[in-house]
Design a protein around this motif. Structure first.
Motif, PDB file in Angstrom:
ATOM      1  N   GLU A 183       0.825  -1.183   0.000  1.00 48.77           N
ATOM      2  CA  GLU A 183       0.000   0.000   0.000  1.00 48.77           C
ATOM      3  C   GLU A 183       0.876   1.256   0.000  1.00 48.77           C
ATOM      4  OE1 GLU A 183      -4.040   1.187   2.334  1.00 48.77           O
ATOM      5  OE2 GLU A 183      -2.277   0.902   3.595  1.00 48.77           O
ATOM      6  N   TRP A 184       0.440   2.245  -0.743  1.00 46.77           N
ATOM      7  CA  TRP A 184       1.137   3.538  -0.839  1.00 46.77           C
ATOM      8  C   TRP A 184       0.594   4.448   0.250  1.00 46.77           C
ATOM      9  CZ3 TRP A 184      -0.306   8.628  -2.330  1.00 46.77           C
ATOM     10  CH2 TRP A 184       0.726   9.462  -2.797  1.00 46.77           C
ATOM     11  N   ALA A 185       1.421   4.755   1.250  1.00 49.37           N
ATOM     12  CA  ALA A 185       0.994   5.589   2.374  1.00 49.37           C
ATOM     13  C   ALA A 185       1.906   6.802   2.458  1.00 49.37           C
ATOM     14  CB  ALA A 185       1.038   4.793   3.678  1.00 49.37           C
ATOM     15  N   MET A 186       1.397   7.948   2.005  1.00 51.15           N
ATOM     16  CA  MET A 186       2.181   9.187   2.020  1.00 51.15           C
ATOM     17  C   MET A 186       1.984   9.900   3.354  1.00 51.15           C
ATOM     18  SD  MET A 186       4.225  11.363   0.640  1.00 51.15           S
ATOM     19  CE  MET A 186       4.302  10.814  -1.074  1.00 51.15           C
ATOM     20  N   ALA A 187       3.091  10.352   3.941  1.00 52.52           N
ATOM     21  CA  ALA A 187       3.045  11.045   5.227  1.00 52.52           C
ATOM     22  C   ALA A 187       3.916  12.288   5.178  1.00 52.52           C
ATOM     23  CB  ALA A 187       3.517  10.124   6.347  1.00 52.52           C
ATOM     24  N   MET A 188       3.629  13.226   6.060  1.00 54.78           N
ATOM     25  CA  MET A 188       4.504  14.369   6.286  1.00 54.78           C
ATOM     26  C   MET A 188       5.432  13.984   7.429  1.00 54.78           C
ATOM     27  SD  MET A 188       5.297  17.412   5.166  1.00 54.78           S
ATOM     28  CE  MET A 188       4.186  17.064   3.835  1.00 54.78           C
ATOM     29  N   VAL A 189       6.733  14.061   7.210  1.00 55.59           N
ATOM     30  CA  VAL A 189       7.730  13.513   8.124  1.00 55.59           C
ATOM     31  C   VAL A 189       8.663  14.615   8.599  1.00 55.59           C
ATOM     32  CG1 VAL A 189       9.660  11.888   8.280  1.00 55.59           C
ATOM     33  CG2 VAL A 189       7.607  11.250   7.015  1.00 55.59           C
ATOM     34  N   TRP A 190       9.059  14.555   9.883  1.00 58.75           N
ATOM     35  CA  TRP A 190      10.031  15.509  10.411  1.00 58.75           C
ATOM     36  C   TRP A 190      10.896  14.820  11.459  1.00 58.75           C
ATOM     37  CZ3 TRP A 190       4.931  15.236  11.515  1.00 58.75           C
ATOM     38  CH2 TRP A 190       4.531  15.172  12.855  1.00 58.75           C
ATOM     39  N   ARG A 191      12.031  15.431  11.776  1.00 58.62           N
ATOM     40  CA  ARG A 191      12.959  14.830  12.730  1.00 58.62           C
ATOM     41  C   ARG A 191      12.345  14.757  14.119  1.00 58.62           C
ATOM     42  NH1 ARG A 191      17.526  18.040  13.647  1.00 58.62           N
ATOM     43  NH2 ARG A 191      16.416  19.785  12.728  1.00 58.62           N
ATOM     44  N   ARG A 192      12.425  13.591  14.713  1.00 60.98           N
ATOM     45  CA  ARG A 192      11.858  13.406  16.047  1.00 60.98           C
ATOM     46  C   ARG A 192      12.599  14.287  17.059  1.00 60.98           C
ATOM     47  NH1 ARG A 192      10.271   7.502  17.746  1.00 60.98           N
ATOM     48  NH2 ARG A 192       8.749   8.108  16.161  1.00 60.98           N
ATOM     49  N   GLY A 193      11.823  15.042  17.821  1.00 63.78           N
ATOM     50  CA  GLY A 193      12.397  15.901  18.840  1.00 63.78           C
ATOM     51  C   GLY A 193      12.953  17.210  18.314  1.00 63.78           C
ATOM     52  N   ALA A 194      12.861  17.450  16.999  1.00 60.89           N
ATOM     53  CA  ALA A 194      13.411  18.685  16.434  1.00 60.89           C
ATOM     54  C   ALA A 194      12.532  19.878  16.775  1.00 60.89           C
ATOM     55  CB  ALA A 194      13.528  18.553  14.915  1.00 60.89           C
ATOM     56  N   TYR A 195      13.163  21.036  16.887  1.00 68.25           N
ATOM     57  CA  TYR A 195      12.419  22.270  17.094  1.00 68.25           C
ATOM     58  C   TYR A 195      11.742  22.676  15.793  1.00 68.25           C
ATOM     59  CZ  TYR A 195      11.576  27.286  17.336  1.00 68.25           C
ATOM     60  OH  TYR A 195      10.995  28.524  17.265  1.00 68.25           O
ATOM     61  N   LEU A 196      10.451  22.940  15.850  1.00 67.92           N
ATOM     62  CA  LEU A 196       9.719  23.391  14.671  1.00 67.92           C
ATOM     63  C   LEU A 196       9.466  24.889  14.804  1.00 67.92           C
ATOM     64  CD1 LEU A 196       7.038  20.570  14.141  1.00 67.92           C
ATOM     65  CD2 LEU A 196       9.204  20.907  12.927  1.00 67.92           C
ATOM     66  N   PRO A 197      10.029  25.695  13.906  1.00 66.73           N
ATOM     67  CA  PRO A 197       9.733  27.133  13.921  1.00 66.73           C
ATOM     68  C   PRO A 197       8.238  27.371  13.736  1.00 66.73           C
ATOM     69  CG  PRO A 197      11.558  26.617  12.432  1.00 66.73           C
ATOM     70  CD  PRO A 197      10.946  25.319  12.832  1.00 66.73           C
ATOM     71  N   ALA A 198       7.809  28.595  14.031  1.00 69.41           N
ATOM     72  CA  ALA A 198       6.379  28.917  13.953  1.00 69.41           C
ATOM     73  C   ALA A 198       5.814  28.641  12.571  1.00 69.41           C
ATOM     74  CB  ALA A 198       6.161  30.372  14.334  1.00 69.41           C
ATOM     75  N   ALA A 199       6.581  28.968  11.521  1.00 75.06           N
ATOM     76  CA  ALA A 199       6.101  28.746  10.152  1.00 75.06           C
ATOM     77  C   ALA A 199       5.921  27.258   9.879  1.00 75.06           C
ATOM     78  CB  ALA A 199       7.069  29.358   9.145  1.00 75.06           C
ATOM     79  N   ALA A 200       6.840  26.429  10.405  1.00 74.98           N
ATOM     80  CA  ALA A 200       6.740  24.987  10.211  1.00 74.98           C
ATOM     81  C   ALA A 200       5.577  24.404  11.013  1.00 74.98           C
ATOM     82  CB  ALA A 200       8.055  24.312  10.614  1.00 74.98           C
ATOM     83  N   GLN A 201       5.397  24.871  12.244  1.00 76.78           N
ATOM     84  CA  GLN A 201       4.284  24.379  13.061  1.00 76.78           C
ATOM     85  C   GLN A 201       2.951  24.728  12.419  1.00 76.78           C
ATOM     86  OE1 GLN A 201       4.532  22.434  16.013  1.00 76.78           O
ATOM     87  NE2 GLN A 201       2.377  22.179  15.425  1.00 76.78           N
ATOM     88  N   ALA A 202       2.872  25.912  11.804  1.00 82.80           N
ATOM     89  CA  ALA A 202       1.635  26.317  11.126  1.00 82.80           C
ATOM     90  C   ALA A 202       1.338  25.402   9.948  1.00 82.80           C
ATOM     91  CB  ALA A 202       1.740  27.766  10.660  1.00 82.80           C
ATOM     92  N   TRP A 203       2.378  24.964   9.243  1.00 82.08           N
ATOM     93  CA  TRP A 203       2.188  24.021   8.133  1.00 82.08           C
ATOM     94  C   TRP A 203       1.665  22.683   8.649  1.00 82.08           C
ATOM     95  CZ3 TRP A 203       1.774  23.461   3.049  1.00 82.08           C
ATOM     96  CH2 TRP A 203       1.963  22.200   2.489  1.00 82.08           C
ATOM     97  N   LEU A 204       2.262  22.181   9.715  1.00 85.60           N
ATOM     98  CA  LEU A 204       1.819  20.908  10.274  1.00 85.60           C
ATOM     99  C   LEU A 204       0.383  21.001  10.767  1.00 85.60           C
ATOM    100  CD1 LEU A 204       2.467  18.018  11.102  1.00 85.60           C
ATOM    101  CD2 LEU A 204       3.441  18.904  13.228  1.00 85.60           C
ATOM    102  N   ASP A 205       0.036  22.116  11.395  1.00 82.44           N
ATOM    103  CA  ASP A 205      -1.345  22.316  11.851  1.00 82.44           C
ATOM    104  C   ASP A 205      -2.318  22.294  10.671  1.00 82.44           C
ATOM    105  OD1 ASP A 205      -0.413  22.535  14.428  1.00 82.44           O
ATOM    106  OD2 ASP A 205      -0.463  24.730  14.457  1.00 82.44           O
ATOM    107  N   LEU A 206      -1.900  22.871   9.549  1.00 83.30           N
ATOM    108  CA  LEU A 206      -2.761  22.892   8.362  1.00 83.30           C
ATOM    109  C   LEU A 206      -2.924  21.493   7.785  1.00 83.30           C
ATOM    110  CD1 LEU A 206      -4.343  24.403   6.190  1.00 83.30           C
ATOM    111  CD2 LEU A 206      -2.178  24.807   4.998  1.00 83.30           C
TER     112      LEU A 206
END
Length: 300
Positions: free
Chosen positions: A263-286
């Motif tokens: 199965e093809w399962a696409m995900a948004m991936v980021w480094r575990r424990g990494a600091y997410l800047p406000a712009a990045a957190q806003a993208w993840l929230d979206l």
């Protein structure tokens, strides 16, 4: 060097005395005097030559005042810039996306994100999954679009699951079937993505579980080219059903691949424990807003 004593010293010079400076910084005259004394002790040199009720700058004081004015201005600019970044009026979002499926899954998100945060610069790179994971590890990007499963060093948010379909030439003996297994097409040449694409590995691993090595006649990173090669009768290829449906070719038939763990399962991936800047957190929230909270990494 602390900024508070430096600001007190600069204001003493600007205002021409301690009492006037105290009014400017909303402190008592003794507090301002102690702050200037603290700065002189820290720097190890007198900054003001106190003559009666007047204070005259020493040579060191002139240097500290000149540079102190600039330091305080830079600090104020920095704080203002940080406020804008935290308020998503400025900043950047660094994204890495694979060529397969990105336009369908992420283009609508880009439009919404841009509308909400017009001051954020989106820096986009497109690579295969292996290269994207390398960039993510190196901190070159904030997020990568990647196929699951991924390694434990990454957190992830599921975006879409799709079954794979086999793309068969229209004259292939199995082209009229509703589904096929890899074992049933093992004698047909395979057309795969380049080795840097996770889908390449998914197909090869599934073939090996089925007990054979496929005859790979072509590899490409170009989706349209792969579809055209199938239509020309060179071999068969495999795509997520969603992607295949958008690239119809009269000489190609889509048949569901009935194979476990493909199965093809696409995900948004980021480094575990990494600091997410406000712009990045806003993208993840979206992403979570549009695609639902859904399954995600256990550590998230």
């Amino acid at each position: 060097m602390e900024f508070r004593p430096l600001r007190a010293f600069v204001e003493v010079v600007r205002q021409g005395g301690f009492s006037q400076a105290a009014k400017t910084v909303f402190a008592t005259q003794s507090t301002v005097s102690k702050a200037v004394k603290q700065l002189e002790e820290e720097l190890g040199t007198p900054l003001l030559d106190r003559i009666g009720h007047r204070s005259v700058l020493t040579a060191a004081g002139e240097a500290v005042y000149r540079r102190g004015v600039k330091l305080l201005a830079d600090r104020d600019d920095l704080l203002a810039e940080l406020d804008e970044i935290r308020g998503l009026k400025r900043g950047s979002l660094r994204l890495g996306l694979p060529p397969v499926g990105s336009s369908t899954l992420f283009a609508p998100l880009f439009a919404v994100y841009r509308q909400r945060y017009p001051g954020i610069e989106v820096r986009l790179v497109e690579y295969g999954s292996s290269r994207l994971e390398e960039s993510l590890r190196a901190g070159e990007i904030d997020f990568a679009g990647a196929l699951l499963p991924t390694t434990e060093e990454f957190d992830w948010q599921l975006v879409r699951r799709e079954p794979l379909v086999a793309l068969l030439p229209s004259d292939h003996p199995l082209a009229t079937r509703r589904s096929v297994t890899l074992a049933e097409v093992r004698d047909t040449p395979f057309i795969l993505f380049e080795s840097g694409f996770t889908l390449h590995r998914v197909i090869l691993d599934a073939c090996r579980r089925a007990g054979f090595e496929p005859d790979v006649v072509a590899r490409s990173s170009q989706l349209e080219f792969i579809v055209e090669l199938v239509g020309a009768g060179l071999g068969i290829a495999f795509l997520p059903r969603m992607i295949a449906t958008q690239r119809r070719n009269p000489a190609v038939r889509h048949v569901l691949l009935k194979e476990p763990d493909t199965e093809w399962a696409m995900a948004m991936v980021w480094r575990r424990g990494a600091y997410l800047p406000a712009a990045a957190q806003a993208w993840l929230d979206l992403v979570r807003e549009v695609h639902g909270p859904g399954p995600h990494s256990p550590s998230d």
